[in-house]
Design an enzyme around this catalytic site. Sequence first.
Site, PDB file in Angstrom:
ATOM      1  N   LYS A  23     -23.890  23.564  16.760  1.00 54.43           N
ATOM      2  CA  LYS A  23     -23.234  24.855  16.989  1.00 54.43           C
ATOM      3  C   LYS A  23     -23.894  25.965  16.167  1.00 54.43           C
ATOM      4  O   LYS A  23     -24.168  27.046  16.678  1.00 54.43           O
ATOM      5  CB  LYS A  23     -21.736  24.776  16.644  1.00 54.43           C
ATOM      6  CG  LYS A  23     -20.973  23.752  17.491  1.00 54.43           C
ATOM      7  CD  LYS A  23     -19.474  23.766  17.203  1.00 54.43           C
ATOM      8  CE  LYS A  23     -19.106  23.317  15.801  1.00 54.43           C
ATOM      9  NZ  LYS A  23     -19.328  21.874  15.539  1.00 54.43           N
ATOM     10  N   ARG A  98     -10.305  25.353  16.087  1.00 56.42           N
ATOM     11  CA  ARG A  98     -10.421  23.903  15.946  1.00 56.42           C
ATOM     12  C   ARG A  98      -9.091  23.211  16.194  1.00 56.42           C
ATOM     13  O   ARG A  98      -9.030  21.983  16.139  1.00 56.42           O
ATOM     14  CB  ARG A  98     -10.864  23.572  14.525  1.00 56.42           C
ATOM     15  CG  ARG A  98     -12.308  23.123  14.365  1.00 56.42           C
ATOM     16  CD  ARG A  98     -12.519  22.886  12.889  1.00 56.42           C
ATOM     17  NE  ARG A  98     -13.668  22.121  12.544  1.00 56.42           N
ATOM     18  CZ  ARG A  98     -14.869  22.625  12.273  1.00 56.42           C
ATOM     19  NH1 ARG A  98     -15.088  23.904  12.412  1.00 56.42           N
ATOM     20  NH2 ARG A  98     -15.838  21.843  11.877  1.00 56.42           N
ATOM     21  N   ARG A 137     -29.519  16.748   7.552  1.00 54.39           N
ATOM     22  CA  ARG A 137     -29.734  18.190   7.701  1.00 54.39           C
ATOM     23  C   ARG A 137     -29.688  18.960   6.378  1.00 54.39           C
ATOM     24  O   ARG A 137     -29.028  18.561   5.429  1.00 54.39           O
ATOM     25  CB  ARG A 137     -28.757  18.775   8.731  1.00 54.39           C
ATOM     26  CG  ARG A 137     -27.341  18.899   8.276  1.00 54.39           C
ATOM     27  CD  ARG A 137     -26.481  19.410   9.435  1.00 54.39           C
ATOM     28  NE  ARG A 137     -25.094  19.528   9.028  1.00 54.39           N
ATOM     29  CZ  ARG A 137     -24.111  19.916   9.815  1.00 54.39           C
ATOM     30  NH1 ARG A 137     -24.355  20.206  11.081  1.00 54.39           N
ATOM     31  NH2 ARG A 137     -22.892  20.003   9.360  1.00 54.39           N
ATOM     32  N   ARG A 171     -25.235  20.440   2.220  1.00 51.45           N
ATOM     33  CA  ARG A 171     -23.791  20.606   2.066  1.00 51.45           C
ATOM     34  C   ARG A 171     -23.145  19.388   1.420  1.00 51.45           C
ATOM     35  O   ARG A 171     -23.498  18.257   1.730  1.00 51.45           O
ATOM     36  CB  ARG A 171     -23.160  20.838   3.435  1.00 51.45           C
ATOM     37  CG  ARG A 171     -23.135  22.296   3.817  1.00 51.45           C
ATOM     38  CD  ARG A 171     -22.821  22.483   5.268  1.00 51.45           C
ATOM     39  NE  ARG A 171     -21.661  21.720   5.713  1.00 51.45           N
ATOM     40  CZ  ARG A 171     -21.196  21.777   6.958  1.00 51.45           C
ATOM     41  NH1 ARG A 171     -21.787  22.529   7.852  1.00 51.45           N
ATOM     42  NH2 ARG A 171     -20.149  21.071   7.296  1.00 51.45           N
ATOM     43  N   ARG A 182     -14.654  13.759   9.620  1.00 48.55           N
ATOM     44  CA  ARG A 182     -14.797  14.993  10.404  1.00 48.55           C
ATOM     45  C   ARG A 182     -14.803  14.698  11.904  1.00 48.55           C
ATOM     46  O   ARG A 182     -14.265  15.455  12.696  1.00 48.55           O
ATOM     47  CB  ARG A 182     -16.069  15.730   9.973  1.00 48.55           C
ATOM     48  CG  ARG A 182     -15.844  16.454   8.636  1.00 48.55           C
ATOM     49  CD  ARG A 182     -17.117  16.692   7.855  1.00 48.55           C
ATOM     50  NE  ARG A 182     -18.050  17.564   8.522  1.00 48.55           N
ATOM     51  CZ  ARG A 182     -19.354  17.620   8.228  1.00 48.55           C
ATOM     52  NH1 ARG A 182     -19.854  16.839   7.291  1.00 48.55           N
ATOM     53  NH2 ARG A 182     -20.123  18.457   8.857  1.00 48.55           N
TER      54      ARG A 182
HETATM   55  P1  ADP Z   1     -19.111  21.021  11.033  1.00 54.88           P
HETATM   56  O1  ADP Z   1     -18.799  21.621  12.366  1.00 54.88           O
HETATM   57  O2  ADP Z   1     -20.500  20.501  10.949  1.00 54.88           O
HETATM   58  O3  ADP Z   1     -18.092  20.031  10.565  1.00 54.88           O
HETATM   59  P2  ADP Z   1     -18.337  23.481   9.648  1.00 54.88           P
HETATM   60  O4  ADP Z   1     -19.212  24.212   8.719  1.00 54.88           O
HETATM   61  O5  ADP Z   1     -17.938  24.147  10.909  1.00 54.88           O
HETATM   62  O6  ADP Z   1     -19.099  22.137   9.927  1.00 54.88           O
HETATM   63  O7  ADP Z   1     -16.993  23.044   8.896  1.00 54.88           O
HETATM   64  C1  ADP Z   1     -16.999  22.404   7.652  1.00 54.88           C
HETATM   65  C2  ADP Z   1     -15.569  22.141   7.190  1.00 54.88           C
HETATM   66  O8  ADP Z   1     -14.873  23.408   7.040  1.00 54.88           O
HETATM   67  C3  ADP Z   1     -14.695  21.359   8.151  1.00 54.88           C
HETATM   68  O9  ADP Z   1     -14.867  19.957   7.996  1.00 54.88           O
HETATM   69  C4  ADP Z   1     -13.288  21.835   7.753  1.00 54.88           C
HETATM   70  O10 ADP Z   1     -12.855  21.228   6.566  1.00 54.88           O
HETATM   71  C5  ADP Z   1     -13.515  23.299   7.448  1.00 54.88           C
HETATM   72  N1  ADP Z   1     -13.316  24.170   8.637  1.00 54.88           N
HETATM   73  C6  ADP Z   1     -14.270  24.926   9.268  1.00 54.88           C
HETATM   74  N2  ADP Z   1     -13.748  25.601  10.304  1.00 54.88           N
HETATM   75  C7  ADP Z   1     -12.415  25.259  10.343  1.00 54.88           C
HETATM   76  C8  ADP Z   1     -11.325  25.598  11.187  1.00 54.88           C
HETATM   77  N3  ADP Z   1     -11.478  26.436  12.240  1.00 54.88           N
HETATM   78  N4  ADP Z   1     -10.101  25.056  10.922  1.00 54.88           N
HETATM   79  C9  ADP Z   1      -9.932  24.224   9.899  1.00 54.88           C
HETATM   80  N5  ADP Z   1     -10.908  23.844   9.060  1.00 54.88           N
HETATM   81  C10 ADP Z   1     -12.149  24.349   9.269  1.00 54.88           C
END
Ligand code: ADP
Length: 228
Positions: A23, A98, A137, A171, A182
């Site tokens: 994404k 999400r 990554r 990360r 996740r």
């Molecule tokens: P990825 O899609 O690779 O898991 P992100 O950077 O989008 O990575 O998200 C990392 C973490 O941030 C998630 O595992 C969650 O804990 C939190 N997070 C990100 N976006 C949201 C969201 N919209 N709602 C709840 N938690 C979120």
Amino acid sequence: MDGSRTPQTPPVLILLGPPGAGKGTQARMLEDRFGLVQLSTGDLLRAAVASGSKAGKAAKAVMEAGDLVSDDIVIAILRDRLAQPDCANGVILDGFPRTTAQAEALDHMLADSGQQIDAAVLLEVDDVKMVVRIAGRFTCGDCGEGYHDTFKTPKVADTCDNCGARNMTRRADDNASTVMARLDAYHEQTAPLIAYYDGKGVLRRVDAMGEIGGIQSAIATLTESVMR
Ligand code: ADP
Ligand code: ZN
């Protein structure tokens, strides 16, 4: 969906898909190519954690465990960001919504400003392969360009192709055990959004298991069609 959109309102695209689907990589391509702004709730939350704000303190442990941060916190962060002037040219939402509650909150926010979702692009991938993708990554800490140990190495080791910085970061949550949590969170809480957006007629599926370039072209073509 008939493909038409109200020309006065800035485009709104959503990227859907499990962690590791690409994404962020694709959102950055859309920024460069279409002048849209990438809104990544993951990036916004990591910035909140780094700043030590109240929201950041609440989010830190949750993110490290691979669970979802509470809807209240994420919705507030996204709402603030969406109100900033650079979003007026259109946005790509990466990692938001999400949950169904977040999707409903987004619908309300957009309705308040007369906007609508043009497309929810689902990046379809094979879960098992996501673990390998995520564990390999890393990112340029200066400009945010993404890299991978196997799939996208920098031309000069440890040096960003895009900006020349030598400041690669990994990360804290990109490790095999957190990835499983996740993926579970994705299937339980986010996957229901596929039906949600399909029901609204805006869901677009893209096979995201191939090469980054091919996936980019597919998403660009789709974006051109919805922005017309
Ligand atoms: P990825 O899609 O690779 O898991 P992100 O950077 O989008 O990575 O998200 C990392 C973490 O941030 C998630 O595992 C969650 O804990 C939190 N997070 C990100 N976006 C949201 C969201 N919209 N709602 C709840 N938690 C979120
Ligand atoms: Zn860089």
